[in-house]
Design a protein around this motif. Structure first.
Motif, mmCIF file in Angstrom:
data_model
loop_
_atom_site.group_PDB
_atom_site.id
_atom_site.type_symbol
_atom_site.label_atom_id
_atom_site.label_comp_id
_atom_site.label_asym_id
_atom_site.label_seq_id
_atom_site.Cartn_x
_atom_site.Cartn_y
_atom_site.Cartn_z
ATOM 1 N N VAL A 101 2.641 9.568 -1.974
ATOM 2 C CA VAL A 101 2.440 8.508 -1.135
ATOM 3 C C VAL A 101 1.394 7.528 -1.647
ATOM 4 O O VAL A 101 1.525 6.382 -1.400
ATOM 5 C CB VAL A 101 2.032 8.916 0.389
ATOM 6 C CG1 VAL A 101 1.741 7.953 1.185
ATOM 7 C CG2 VAL A 101 3.203 9.844 0.964
ATOM 8 N N SER A 102 0.560 7.800 -2.433
ATOM 9 C CA SER A 102 -0.349 7.000 -2.788
ATOM 10 C C SER A 102 0.103 5.910 -3.648
ATOM 11 O O SER A 102 1.169 5.939 -4.409
ATOM 12 C CB SER A 102 -1.253 7.677 -3.976
ATOM 13 O OG SER A 102 -2.143 6.970 -4.505
ATOM 14 N N ARG A 103 -0.257 4.730 -3.585
ATOM 15 C CA ARG A 103 -0.040 3.547 -4.518
ATOM 16 C C ARG A 103 -0.276 3.533 -5.900
ATOM 17 O O ARG A 103 0.322 2.979 -6.633
ATOM 18 C CB ARG A 103 -0.575 2.269 -3.964
ATOM 19 C CG ARG A 103 -1.974 2.038 -3.882
ATOM 20 C CD ARG A 103 -2.509 1.081 -3.408
ATOM 21 N NE ARG A 103 -4.027 0.994 -3.417
ATOM 22 C CZ ARG A 103 -4.728 0.205 -3.817
ATOM 23 N NH1 ARG A 103 -4.386 -0.854 -4.700
ATOM 24 N NH2 ARG A 103 -6.029 0.441 -3.796
ATOM 25 N N HIS A 104 -0.926 4.739 -6.183
ATOM 26 C CA HIS A 104 -1.294 5.016 -7.761
ATOM 27 C C HIS A 104 -0.464 6.001 -8.332
ATOM 28 O O HIS A 104 -0.840 6.316 -9.505
ATOM 29 C CB HIS A 104 -2.683 5.411 -7.679
ATOM 30 C CG HIS A 104 -3.773 4.310 -7.230
ATOM 31 N ND1 HIS A 104 -3.935 3.152 -8.049
ATOM 32 C CD2 HIS A 104 -4.490 4.252 -6.268
ATOM 33 C CE1 HIS A 104 -4.804 2.515 -7.179
ATOM 34 N NE2 HIS A 104 -5.165 3.150 -6.266
ATOM 35 N N LYS A 105 0.529 6.450 -7.812
ATOM 36 C CA LYS A 105 1.493 7.750 -8.178
ATOM 37 C C LYS A 105 2.854 7.219 -7.834
ATOM 38 O O LYS A 105 3.348 6.325 -6.947
ATOM 39 C CB LYS A 105 1.296 8.735 -7.479
ATOM 40 C CG LYS A 105 -0.086 9.310 -7.465
ATOM 41 C CD LYS A 105 -0.441 10.673 -6.921
ATOM 42 C CE LYS A 105 -1.898 11.160 -7.080
ATOM 43 N NZ LYS A 105 -2.240 12.380 -6.365
ATOM 44 N N SER A 106 3.566 7.751 -8.840
ATOM 45 C CA SER A 106 5.283 7.369 -8.634
ATOM 46 C C SER A 106 5.917 8.552 -7.991
ATOM 47 O O SER A 106 5.771 9.746 -8.172
ATOM 48 C CB SER A 106 5.647 7.576 -10.137
ATOM 49 O OG SER A 106 6.765 7.668 -10.260
ATOM 50 N N LYS A 117 10.655 9.493 1.885
ATOM 51 C CA LYS A 117 11.260 7.922 1.608
ATOM 52 C C LYS A 117 10.195 7.223 2.405
ATOM 53 O O LYS A 117 10.445 6.634 3.528
ATOM 54 C CB LYS A 117 12.699 7.903 2.179
ATOM 55 C CG LYS A 117 13.848 8.781 1.645
ATOM 56 C CD LYS A 117 13.899 8.899 0.056
ATOM 57 C CE LYS A 117 14.875 9.712 -0.219
ATOM 58 N NZ LYS A 117 14.999 10.149 -1.686
ATOM 59 N N TRP A 118 9.354 6.485 1.589
ATOM 60 C CA TRP A 118 8.227 5.709 1.948
ATOM 61 C C TRP A 118 8.416 4.554 1.857
ATOM 62 O O TRP A 118 8.653 3.986 0.589
ATOM 63 C CB TRP A 118 6.853 6.257 1.212
ATOM 64 C CG TRP A 118 5.711 5.775 1.907
ATOM 65 C CD1 TRP A 118 4.787 4.993 1.598
ATOM 66 C CD2 TRP A 118 5.176 6.027 3.253
ATOM 67 N NE1 TRP A 118 3.819 4.751 2.315
ATOM 68 C CE2 TRP A 118 3.927 5.324 3.407
ATOM 69 C CE3 TRP A 118 5.504 6.826 4.269
ATOM 70 C CZ2 TRP A 118 3.111 5.377 4.635
ATOM 71 C CZ3 TRP A 118 4.738 6.824 5.594
ATOM 72 C CH2 TRP A 118 3.686 6.264 5.408
ATOM 73 N N ASP A 119 8.302 3.575 2.796
ATOM 74 C CA ASP A 119 8.599 2.222 2.757
ATOM 75 C C ASP A 119 6.964 1.551 2.409
ATOM 76 O O ASP A 119 6.015 1.610 3.266
ATOM 77 C CB ASP A 119 8.877 1.853 4.237
ATOM 78 C CG ASP A 119 9.109 0.183 4.267
ATOM 79 O OD1 ASP A 119 8.612 -0.665 3.555
ATOM 80 O OD2 ASP A 119 10.032 -0.310 5.144
ATOM 81 N N GLU A 120 6.907 1.006 1.283
ATOM 82 C CA GLU A 120 5.625 0.490 0.850
ATOM 83 C C GLU A 120 5.375 -0.437 1.818
ATOM 84 O O GLU A 120 3.874 -0.369 2.227
ATOM 85 C CB GLU A 120 5.965 -0.024 -0.679
ATOM 86 C CG GLU A 120 4.728 -0.808 -1.260
ATOM 87 C CD GLU A 120 3.359 0.164 -1.449
ATOM 88 O OE1 GLU A 120 2.489 -0.138 -1.584
ATOM 89 O OE2 GLU A 120 3.662 1.283 -1.523
ATOM 90 N N THR A 152 10.760 14.495 -9.002
ATOM 91 C CA THR A 152 11.394 15.300 -10.339
ATOM 92 C C THR A 152 10.518 16.568 -10.578
ATOM 93 O O THR A 152 11.290 17.492 -10.622
ATOM 94 C CB THR A 152 11.337 14.369 -11.397
ATOM 95 O OG1 THR A 152 11.890 13.314 -11.225
ATOM 96 C CG2 THR A 152 11.759 14.967 -12.792
ATOM 97 N N ALA A 153 9.230 16.455 -10.463
ATOM 98 C CA ALA A 153 8.393 17.615 -10.743
ATOM 99 C C ALA A 153 8.782 18.793 -9.688
ATOM 100 O O ALA A 153 8.971 19.673 -9.843
ATOM 101 C CB ALA A 153 6.907 17.515 -10.582
#
Length: 80
Positions: free
Chosen positions: A24-29, A50-53, A35-36
């Motif tokens: 959820v962080s803007r710093h993470k993909s 499914k997070w809406d930025e 995938t992980a």
């Protein structure tokens, strides 16, 4: 590591699915997090977020949440 622990906990306690807010962080993909998780889950279901930025930004502004300028790990802290 976190997904391995979550999957182990889920199996030991009778859960058939896991989810995660790690992406959820803007710093993470989110794609990398998904995938992980899928690699670790095996036959356990993974429920992706499914997070809406735009919604995230709106909620942060309206709620005045604290927002740090790094992902949270010691390696990403920017020295000012």
């Amino acid at each position: 590591y976190r997904f391995r622990r979550a999957v182990k906990f889920a199996r030991e306690n009778g859960y058939n699915a896991i989810g995660s807010v790690l992406g959820v962080s803007r710093h993470k993909s989110q794609a990398q997090v998904d995938t992980a998780a899928e690699l670790e889950c095996g036959n356990l279901e993974y429920i992706p977020i499914k997070w809406d930025e735009n919604l995230r930004v709106q909620i942060n502004r309206e709620s005045d949440f604290y927002r740090q300028n790094y992902c949270g790990c010691e390696f990403s802290i920017r020295k000012v």
